[in-house]
Scaffold this motif. Structure first.
Motif, PDB file in Angstrom:
ATOM      1  N   GLY A 103       3.301   5.790  -7.411  1.00  0.00           N
ATOM      2  CA  GLY A 103       2.195   6.496  -7.720  1.00  0.00           C
ATOM      3  C   GLY A 103       1.405   5.595  -8.793  1.00  0.00           C
ATOM      4  N   ALA A 104       1.409   4.100  -8.443  1.00  0.00           N
ATOM      5  CA  ALA A 104       0.989   3.205  -9.122  1.00  0.00           C
ATOM      6  C   ALA A 104      -0.650   3.260  -9.349  1.00  0.00           C
ATOM      7  N   GLU A 105      -1.200   2.842 -10.423  1.00  0.00           N
ATOM      8  CA  GLU A 105      -2.665   2.628 -10.850  1.00  0.00           C
ATOM      9  C   GLU A 105      -3.182   1.687 -10.446  1.00  0.00           C
ATOM     10  N   LEU A 106      -2.532   0.312 -10.611  1.00  0.00           N
ATOM     11  CA  LEU A 106      -2.938  -0.937 -10.427  1.00  0.00           C
ATOM     12  C   LEU A 106      -2.422  -1.587  -9.601  1.00  0.00           C
ATOM     13  N   ARG A 107      -3.048  -2.526  -8.768  1.00  0.00           N
ATOM     14  CA  ARG A 107      -2.179  -3.554  -7.871  1.00  0.00           C
ATOM     15  C   ARG A 107      -3.168  -4.927  -7.891  1.00  0.00           C
ATOM     16  N   ARG A 108      -2.701  -5.871  -8.548  1.00  0.00           N
ATOM     17  CA  ARG A 108      -3.483  -7.013  -8.515  1.00  0.00           C
ATOM     18  C   ARG A 108      -4.886  -6.717  -9.300  1.00  0.00           C
ATOM     19  N   LYS A 123       0.637  -2.812 -14.458  1.00  0.00           N
ATOM     20  CA  LYS A 123       0.857  -2.075 -15.785  1.00  0.00           C
ATOM     21  C   LYS A 123       2.154  -2.245 -16.321  1.00  0.00           C
ATOM     22  N   PRO A 124       2.118  -2.635 -17.659  1.00  0.00           N
ATOM     23  CA  PRO A 124       3.452  -2.957 -17.994  1.00  0.00           C
ATOM     24  C   PRO A 124       4.369  -1.858 -18.352  1.00  0.00           C
ATOM     25  N   LEU A 125       5.618  -2.083 -18.121  1.00  0.00           N
ATOM     26  CA  LEU A 125       6.618  -0.939 -18.394  1.00  0.00           C
ATOM     27  C   LEU A 125       6.676   0.130 -16.996  1.00  0.00           C
ATOM     28  N   ALA A 126       5.876  -0.359 -15.951  1.00  0.00           N
ATOM     29  CA  ALA A 126       5.895   0.521 -14.850  1.00  0.00           C
ATOM     30  C   ALA A 126       7.214   1.324 -14.373  1.00  0.00           C
ATOM     31  N   ASP A 127       8.019   0.321 -14.284  1.00  0.00           N
ATOM     32  CA  ASP A 127       9.388   0.623 -13.815  1.00  0.00           C
ATOM     33  C   ASP A 127       9.960   1.745 -14.621  1.00  0.00           C
ATOM     34  N   ILE A 134       0.879  -1.324  -0.030  1.00  0.00           N
ATOM     35  CA  ILE A 134      -0.138  -0.123  -0.061  1.00  0.00           C
ATOM     36  C   ILE A 134       0.773   1.245   0.062  1.00  0.00           C
ATOM     37  N   HIS A 135       2.081   1.067   0.875  1.00  0.00           N
ATOM     38  CA  HIS A 135       2.849   2.288   0.835  1.00  0.00           C
ATOM     39  C   HIS A 135       3.582   2.524  -0.476  1.00  0.00           C
ATOM     40  N   ASP A 136       4.032   1.286  -1.005  1.00  0.00           N
ATOM     41  CA  ASP A 136       4.832   1.245  -2.029  1.00  0.00           C
ATOM     42  C   ASP A 136       3.963   2.009  -3.315  1.00  0.00           C
ATOM     43  N   ASP A 137       2.596   1.805  -3.344  1.00  0.00           N
ATOM     44  CA  ASP A 137       1.857   2.222  -4.469  1.00  0.00           C
ATOM     45  C   ASP A 137       1.710   3.732  -4.366  1.00  0.00           C
ATOM     46  N   VAL A 138       1.875   4.440  -3.135  1.00  0.00           N
ATOM     47  CA  VAL A 138       1.886   5.690  -3.027  1.00  0.00           C
ATOM     48  C   VAL A 138       3.209   6.206  -3.804  1.00  0.00           C
ATOM     49  N   VAL A 139       4.060   5.765  -3.177  1.00  0.00           N
ATOM     50  CA  VAL A 139       5.488   5.976  -3.428  1.00  0.00           C
ATOM     51  C   VAL A 139       5.736   6.020  -5.168  1.00  0.00           C
TER      52      VAL A 139
END
Ligand code: FPP
Ligand code: MG
Length: 315
Positions: free
Chosen positions: A85-90, A222-226, A78-83
């Motif tokens: 700025g991720a849109e999708l998780r699982r 999402k692809p290429l997120a990194d 949950i913290h990582d997705d904020v850091v």
């Protein structure tokens, strides 16, 4: 086979996680609904269960230790997705997108405290201390990662230090926790630490590779997120050594139109295969440690560990 959530019979581990996720206030229900008890792969909790069974630790002690690790892992995602700025998780919108960054971070803190208190209730100070030290390592790894963000030309050594801290440290904990509960010797602890570390490094590199892999299976991300976010990724560490790709990466976080071009160059340059080979080296080191463990005279049967690591049962 992946079953739809409604059809899956909850295991003891899932039930323990579900109990910890039960919201202490009705207004938290949308938060706990977003992180369902049977949503993840449970690779970390499963490892604790398998080793605990193998080491003869009572199930009543192993299940809370495994559930606590999964809850802390959920909190960290949950913290990582904020850091990030991720849109999708699982495959679903992140808690950040649904509730906003501040409530998501605070819900992560709530889960973190639940995970720690679950382990604390086992009344083994060494276990709680090790878990807290591990979380400190995870946070240090994330800090280093954010500092390195955007610099695609980082060296492999710094990259490995980041993933040792942010990912492999929790796998190390999963291998050491059942051994602490079983009262094992420092010598056995060293082998288990090596097992967890190499497994965690291999796991993170496989996750990095998913970012560039063709096809639909990318664990609901999402692809290429990194590449988009400038996040350390071994494929990109190798890509930055190729002058053609380094030139593209040096131009900063790429806009969508350049993403596909870079991704094609990365694939043509063999960087994905190179990262996969490096990941396989760590995976092989972890299998070597697992083969040492199954030779110890132990209380339980080795089939769980053999299956987890895909070992040949004859060796
Ligand atoms: C996923 O990595 C994230 C981690 C391994 C750790 C994240 C930890 C924090 C943000 C520190 C906060 C910790 C706690 C316990 C509250 P990734 O971004 O490579 O993987 P991904 O592709 O799944 O996002
Ligand atoms: Mg991430």
């Amino acid at each position: 086979m992946k079953m739809p959530p409604g059809d899956r019979k909850l295991s003891a581990l899932d039930r323990k996680i579900a109990a910890a996720l039960r919201p202490p206030h009705p207004f938290l229900e949308p938060f706990s609904r977003r992180v369902p008890a049977d949503g993840g792969k449970r690779r970390r909790g499963e490892l604790i269960l398998i080793l605990g069974r193998l080491f003869g630790v009572p199930r009543a002690r192993v299940v809370p230790a495994a559930a606590a690790v999964e809850i802390i892992h959920l909190a960290s995602l949950i913290h990582d997705d904020v850091v990030d700025g991720a849109e999708l998780r699982r495959d679903l919108p992140t808690l950040d997108r649904l509730q906003g960054a501040a409530p998501a971070l605070l819900y992560g803190d709530l889960l973190f405290s639940r995970g720690i208190s679950m382990v604390n209730r086992l009344r083994v100070p060494e276990l709680t201390d090790l878990l807290l030290a591990t979380v400190a390592e995870i946070c240090a790894g994330e800090i280093l990662e954010t500092r390195e963000r955007g610099s695609f030309s980082r060296d492999e050594e710094t990259y490995l230090e980041i993933i040792r801290l942010k990912t492999a440290s929790l796998f190390e904990y999963c291998c050491r926790a059942p051994a602490i509960l079983a009262g094992f010797s420092p010598e056995r602890m060293r082998v288990l630490k090596r097992l967890g570390r190499n497994l965690g490094l291999a796991y993170q590199i496989a996750d990095d590779c998913l970012d560039f892999a063709p096809g639909p299976d990318r664990s609901g991300k999402k692809p290429l997120a990194d590449l988009r976010n400038g996040v350390p990724n071994l494929v990109l560490v190798y890509a930055a050594r190729d002058p053609r790709i380094a030139g593209e990466l040096a131009r900063g976080s790429p806009p969508p139109a350049r993403l596909e071009k870079i991704s094609r160059l990365v694939r043509e340059g063999g960087c994905l295969e190179e990262a996969r080979r490096r990941g396989e080296e760590f995976a092989e080191k972890s299998r070597r440690a697992a083969r040492e463990v199954i030779k110890w005279p132990l209380a339980g049967d080795v089939s769980g560990l053999v299956r987890y690591f895909g070992l040949d049962p004859e060796h």
